[in-house]
Scaffold this active site. Sequence first.
Site, PDB file in Angstrom:
ATOM      1  N   GLU A  18      41.271 -28.941  34.664  1.00  0.00           N
ATOM      2  CA  GLU A  18      41.975 -28.686  35.707  1.00  0.00           C
ATOM      3  C   GLU A  18      43.170 -27.718  35.084  1.00  0.00           C
ATOM      4  OE1 GLU A  18      42.770 -31.470  38.862  1.00  0.00           O
ATOM      5  OE2 GLU A  18      44.825 -31.118  38.896  1.00  0.00           O
ATOM      6  N   THR A  49      45.242 -25.976  40.615  1.00  0.00           N
ATOM      7  CA  THR A  49      45.913 -26.766  41.408  1.00  0.00           C
ATOM      8  C   THR A  49      46.902 -25.710  42.727  1.00  0.00           C
ATOM      9  OG1 THR A  49      47.926 -26.810  40.171  1.00  0.00           O
ATOM     10  CG2 THR A  49      46.312 -28.676  40.187  1.00  0.00           C
ATOM     11  N   HIS A  78      42.279 -25.696  44.568  1.00  0.00           N
ATOM     12  CA  HIS A  78      42.930 -26.672  45.231  1.00  0.00           C
ATOM     13  C   HIS A  78      43.340 -26.168  46.466  1.00  0.00           C
ATOM     14  CE1 HIS A  78      43.096 -29.816  41.823  1.00  0.00           C
ATOM     15  NE2 HIS A  78      42.311 -28.876  41.272  1.00  0.00           N
ATOM     16  N   ASP A 110      51.336 -33.853  49.475  1.00  0.00           N
ATOM     17  CA  ASP A 110      52.241 -34.865  49.446  1.00  0.00           C
ATOM     18  C   ASP A 110      53.331 -34.230  50.392  1.00  0.00           C
ATOM     19  OD1 ASP A 110      51.465 -36.917  47.618  1.00  0.00           O
ATOM     20  OD2 ASP A 110      51.794 -35.533  46.062  1.00  0.00           O
ATOM     21  N   ALA A 128      42.800 -35.073  54.523  1.00  0.00           N
ATOM     22  CA  ALA A 128      41.765 -34.272  53.726  1.00  0.00           C
ATOM     23  C   ALA A 128      40.421 -34.521  54.572  1.00  0.00           C
ATOM     24  CB  ALA A 128      41.841 -34.894  52.301  1.00  0.00           C
ATOM     25  N   ASP A 161      41.709 -47.610  51.733  1.00  0.00           N
ATOM     26  CA  ASP A 161      41.735 -46.517  51.091  1.00  0.00           C
ATOM     27  C   ASP A 161      40.129 -46.027  50.769  1.00  0.00           C
ATOM     28  OD1 ASP A 161      43.267 -44.792  49.458  1.00  0.00           O
ATOM     29  OD2 ASP A 161      42.696 -45.587  47.660  1.00  0.00           O
ATOM     30  N   ASN A 164      38.905 -44.373  53.682  1.00  0.00           N
ATOM     31  CA  ASN A 164      39.292 -43.019  53.935  1.00  0.00           C
ATOM     32  C   ASN A 164      38.562 -42.039  52.969  1.00  0.00           C
ATOM     33  OD1 ASN A 164      41.475 -40.757  54.499  1.00  0.00           O
ATOM     34  ND2 ASN A 164      41.860 -41.054  52.319  1.00  0.00           N
ATOM     35  N   LYS A 168      36.031 -38.808  54.151  1.00  0.00           N
ATOM     36  CA  LYS A 168      36.033 -37.384  53.311  1.00  0.00           C
ATOM     37  C   LYS A 168      34.510 -37.058  53.127  1.00  0.00           C
ATOM     38  CE  LYS A 168      39.559 -38.521  50.458  1.00  0.00           C
ATOM     39  NZ  LYS A 168      40.863 -38.249  49.595  1.00  0.00           N
ATOM     40  N   ARG A 275      46.700 -26.769  28.432  1.00  0.00           N
ATOM     41  CA  ARG A 275      46.551 -26.735  26.786  1.00  0.00           C
ATOM     42  C   ARG A 275      45.262 -27.184  26.705  1.00  0.00           C
ATOM     43  NH1 ARG A 275      51.720 -25.203  24.615  1.00  0.00           N
ATOM     44  NH2 ARG A 275      50.322 -25.281  22.863  1.00  0.00           N
TER      45      ARG A 275
HETATM   46  P1  FAD Z   1      44.020 -38.223  52.097  1.00  0.00           P
HETATM   47  O1  FAD Z   1      42.796 -38.646  51.480  1.00  0.00           O
HETATM   48  O2  FAD Z   1      44.057 -37.488  53.472  1.00  0.00           O
HETATM   49  O3  FAD Z   1      44.864 -39.531  52.205  1.00  0.00           O
HETATM   50  C1  FAD Z   1      46.067 -39.776  51.801  1.00  0.00           C
HETATM   51  C2  FAD Z   1      46.447 -41.050  52.407  1.00  0.00           C
HETATM   52  O4  FAD Z   1      46.401 -41.152  53.768  1.00  0.00           O
HETATM   53  C3  FAD Z   1      45.374 -42.313  52.063  1.00  0.00           C
HETATM   54  O5  FAD Z   1      46.066 -43.280  51.683  1.00  0.00           O
HETATM   55  C4  FAD Z   1      44.724 -42.497  53.347  1.00  0.00           C
HETATM   56  O6  FAD Z   1      44.274 -43.806  53.468  1.00  0.00           O
HETATM   57  C5  FAD Z   1      45.739 -42.212  54.374  1.00  0.00           C
HETATM   58  N1  FAD Z   1      45.322 -41.624  55.724  1.00  0.00           N
HETATM   59  C6  FAD Z   1      44.616 -40.484  55.697  1.00  0.00           C
HETATM   60  N2  FAD Z   1      44.216 -40.260  57.188  1.00  0.00           N
HETATM   61  C7  FAD Z   1      44.761 -41.105  57.647  1.00  0.00           C
HETATM   62  C8  FAD Z   1      44.846 -41.523  58.902  1.00  0.00           C
HETATM   63  N3  FAD Z   1      44.224 -40.675  59.954  1.00  0.00           N
HETATM   64  N4  FAD Z   1      45.600 -42.434  59.281  1.00  0.00           N
HETATM   65  C9  FAD Z   1      46.316 -43.048  58.722  1.00  0.00           C
HETATM   66  N5  FAD Z   1      46.164 -43.041  57.261  1.00  0.00           N
HETATM   67  C10 FAD Z   1      45.604 -42.165  57.060  1.00  0.00           C
HETATM   68  N6  FAD Z   1      48.446 -32.483  45.289  1.00  0.00           N
HETATM   69  C11 FAD Z   1      49.147 -31.100  45.481  1.00  0.00           C
HETATM   70  O7  FAD Z   1      50.114 -30.636  46.109  1.00  0.00           O
HETATM   71  N7  FAD Z   1      48.286 -29.887  44.998  1.00  0.00           N
HETATM   72  C12 FAD Z   1      47.181 -30.303  44.189  1.00  0.00           C
HETATM   73  O8  FAD Z   1      46.693 -29.219  43.868  1.00  0.00           O
HETATM   74  C13 FAD Z   1      46.660 -31.673  43.872  1.00  0.00           C
HETATM   75  N8  FAD Z   1      45.518 -31.852  43.364  1.00  0.00           N
HETATM   76  C14 FAD Z   1      45.157 -33.128  43.096  1.00  0.00           C
HETATM   77  C15 FAD Z   1      44.019 -33.218  42.550  1.00  0.00           C
HETATM   78  C16 FAD Z   1      43.409 -34.428  42.382  1.00  0.00           C
HETATM   79  C17 FAD Z   1      42.022 -34.677  41.775  1.00  0.00           C
HETATM   80  C18 FAD Z   1      43.928 -35.524  42.816  1.00  0.00           C
HETATM   81  C19 FAD Z   1      43.455 -37.142  42.611  1.00  0.00           C
HETATM   82  C20 FAD Z   1      45.318 -35.512  43.546  1.00  0.00           C
HETATM   83  C21 FAD Z   1      45.816 -34.198  43.610  1.00  0.00           C
HETATM   84  N9  FAD Z   1      47.021 -33.795  44.571  1.00  0.00           N
HETATM   85  C22 FAD Z   1      47.429 -32.330  44.644  1.00  0.00           C
HETATM   86  C23 FAD Z   1      47.810 -34.984  45.124  1.00  0.00           C
HETATM   87  C24 FAD Z   1      47.347 -35.381  46.458  1.00  0.00           C
HETATM   88  O9  FAD Z   1      47.660 -34.098  47.280  1.00  0.00           O
HETATM   89  C25 FAD Z   1      48.139 -36.484  46.885  1.00  0.00           C
HETATM   90  O10 FAD Z   1      47.772 -37.583  46.215  1.00  0.00           O
HETATM   91  C26 FAD Z   1      48.364 -36.812  48.458  1.00  0.00           C
HETATM   92  O11 FAD Z   1      49.286 -37.707  48.526  1.00  0.00           O
HETATM   93  C27 FAD Z   1      47.155 -37.224  49.051  1.00  0.00           C
HETATM   94  O12 FAD Z   1      46.115 -36.363  49.135  1.00  0.00           O
HETATM   95  P2  FAD Z   1      44.554 -36.726  49.567  1.00  0.00           P
HETATM   96  O13 FAD Z   1      43.696 -35.550  49.646  1.00  0.00           O
HETATM   97  O14 FAD Z   1      44.121 -37.842  48.668  1.00  0.00           O
HETATM   98  O15 FAD Z   1      44.839 -37.305  51.145  1.00  0.00           O
END
Ligand code: FAD
Length: 295
Positions: A18, A49, A78, A110, A128, A161, A164, A168, A275
């Site tokens: 990544e 990202t 991403h 986020d 997501a 979790d 969720n 996906k 890196r």
């Molecule tokens: P989701 O899977 O949608 O869920 C996030 C949270 O919300 C979960 O706790 C879930 O239980 C809750 N939730 C989801 N739907 C509902 C619902 N309908 N009602 C109630 N609760 C719900 N961030 C960036 O900005 N850019 C990036 O490029 C990036 N790359 C990443 C790559 C990886 C491998 C990882 C692990 C994370 C990355 N992130 C990135 C961070 C990520 O965007 C954050 O962790 C974000 O807070 C959650 O994204 P998610 O896709 O896991 O969300």
Amino acid sequence: WAKPLFADVAGDIQVSFEFFPPKTEKMEQTLWESIETLEPLQPRFVSVTYGAGGSTRERTHNTVARIARETSLAPAAHLTCVEASRAEIDDVARAYWQAGVRHIVALRGDPPNGGSVFYPHPDGYSNAAELVAGLRKIAPFEISVAAYPECHPDSSSKAADLDNLKAKIDAGADRAITNFFLSADVFLRFRDDVAAAGLDCEIVPGILPVSNVAQTRKMAAFCGVAIPAWMDRLFEGLDNLPAARQLVAATVAAELCGQLYSGGVRNFHFYTLNRAELAYAICHLLGLRPKGPSA
Ligand code: FAD
């Protein structure tokens, strides 16, 4: 006596790397040197990202498109749901497909500006799982999603979790890549929990080689990752010794990967921070060797 951790590795691993989109020319040069170094290891894919709120949209797109054009690597872009309508996100996805990009890492993202609660855009994807379903309607992308061995901070429970994550996968994701973690047990337990929940999907550990504990602690606090006490002790007194810190980082991350390998893990995703050295060294210890004409 006991065999070293890497005595029995067979090179039977698959890796992905990544990167983040570079901001300056100098950072761009570092990134491309890293990509050139890692390319002969023939990763399954390399991902780029997407900055908070789409702030890197152009740079992410340019980096991904250049990887597709100029290297033998399969790029993954991403994409997040933050502050964008469905139509805008769908347009970005279509542009990727047209540029030959076939893999999306689909994320909610986020809350912008350091906020603590995520509010979806009124016409946007709210998480997501919805984004994955939307992408499935656009083109037959390969889709990866995020998973959290220590639970996402927004989740009310481990079960929620996992539900969720299931949503996906059910929406059409092909694999999950985990957030970073610092103890092999954390990942191996999570893998067991995923299997016990009846989820049959590939879970790839996300490996972050830690060379700066203070910085990692900030990130860890934000995303609910535990930093073991021994980590601080290992880096004590190394603030002004960057080369020593890198060696310690490589040792700690390599041991983590060795333990995962012993636990049957064969796919690894490296957060390279652009890196190449640490990821390359760890892949080497796991038995991976360069392949192809540039090797
Ligand atoms: P989701 O899977 O949608 O869920 C996030 C949270 O919300 C979960 O706790 C879930 O239980 C809750 N939730 C989801 N739907 C509902 C619902 N309908 N009602 C109630 N609760 C719900 N961030 C960036 O900005 N850019 C990036 O490029 C990036 N790359 C990443 C790559 C990886 C491998 C990882 C692990 C994370 C990355 N992130 C990135 C961070 C990520 O965007 C954050 O962790 C974000 O807070 C959650 O994204 P998610 O896709 O896991 O969300």
